[in-house]
Design a protein around this motif. Structure first.
Motif, mmCIF file in Angstrom:
data_model
loop_
_atom_site.group_PDB
_atom_site.id
_atom_site.type_symbol
_atom_site.label_atom_id
_atom_site.label_comp_id
_atom_site.label_asym_id
_atom_site.label_seq_id
_atom_site.Cartn_x
_atom_site.Cartn_y
_atom_site.Cartn_z
ATOM 1 N N MET A 1 0.844 -1.179 0.000
ATOM 2 C CA MET A 1 0.000 0.000 0.000
ATOM 3 C C MET A 1 0.896 1.252 0.000
ATOM 4 N N THR A 2 0.619 2.182 -0.886
ATOM 5 C CA THR A 2 1.411 3.392 -1.017
ATOM 6 C C THR A 2 0.889 4.475 -0.082
ATOM 7 N N ALA A 3 1.792 5.135 0.619
ATOM 8 C CA ALA A 3 1.403 6.223 1.517
ATOM 9 C C ALA A 3 0.984 7.446 0.690
ATOM 10 N N VAL A 4 0.017 8.184 1.197
ATOM 11 C CA VAL A 4 -0.443 9.405 0.537
ATOM 12 C C VAL A 4 0.606 10.485 0.747
ATOM 13 N N GLN A 5 0.995 11.139 -0.337
ATOM 14 C CA GLN A 5 1.957 12.229 -0.229
ATOM 15 C C GLN A 5 1.250 13.452 0.356
ATOM 16 N N ARG A 6 1.898 14.120 1.293
ATOM 17 C CA ARG A 6 1.333 15.316 1.932
ATOM 18 C C ARG A 6 2.348 16.440 1.843
ATOM 19 N N ILE A 7 1.888 17.600 1.367
ATOM 20 C CA ILE A 7 2.744 18.777 1.269
ATOM 21 C C ILE A 7 2.050 19.971 1.910
ATOM 22 N N ASP A 8 2.830 21.003 2.212
ATOM 23 C CA ASP A 8 2.297 22.248 2.753
ATOM 24 C C ASP A 8 2.117 23.234 1.608
#
Length: 122
Positions: A1-8
């Motif tokens: 399962m791929t982690a969701v990318q999170r950016i600011d």
């Protein structure tokens, strides 16, 4: 399962064009975009191919939920809700699946008293 990318949203590698399409490191972004005031999270939005797509939430600086809803390709779909700073429900809107048609809208004052109630065709 791929982690969701999170950016600011304030990341220097984030850019947005005139159509409000979001880019990160030169390409359309897919993942979650956050916004902070100081250390406080004040918004969290899902993006797909650079467009708001999925859950959208905002909070007041004290952490109280301010609004929540769902967007599809940048357009509101389904139910959106907003709250007053005291936590009382302020508004509820329901949008059609096309994201362009408001089907109903209800608003309340800070004491919970109805101030407006409208339904398309009613």
């Amino acid at each position: 399962m791929t982690a969701v990318q999170r950016i600011d949203i304030d990341d220097p590698e984030v850019d947005m064009d005139d159509s409000e399409r979001l880019y990160h490191r030169g390409g359309p972004f897919t993942g979650e975009v956050t916004e902070h005031l100081g250390e406080r999270l004040v918004s969290l939005d899902g993006y797909v191919d650079g467009y708001k797509n999925g859950p959208s939430r905002e909070w007041y600086q004290d952490g109280t939920l301010r609004s929540e809803g769902t967007l599809r390709e940048g357009m509101p779909v389904g139910e959106f809700r907003e709250w007053h700073p005291n936590g009382a429900l302020a508004a509820r809107q329901v949008f059609a699946d096309n994201g362009m048609t408001l089907l109903e809208e209800h608003t309340w004052d800070e004491q919970g008293r109805p101030t407006r109630s409208w339904r398309k065709g009613a």
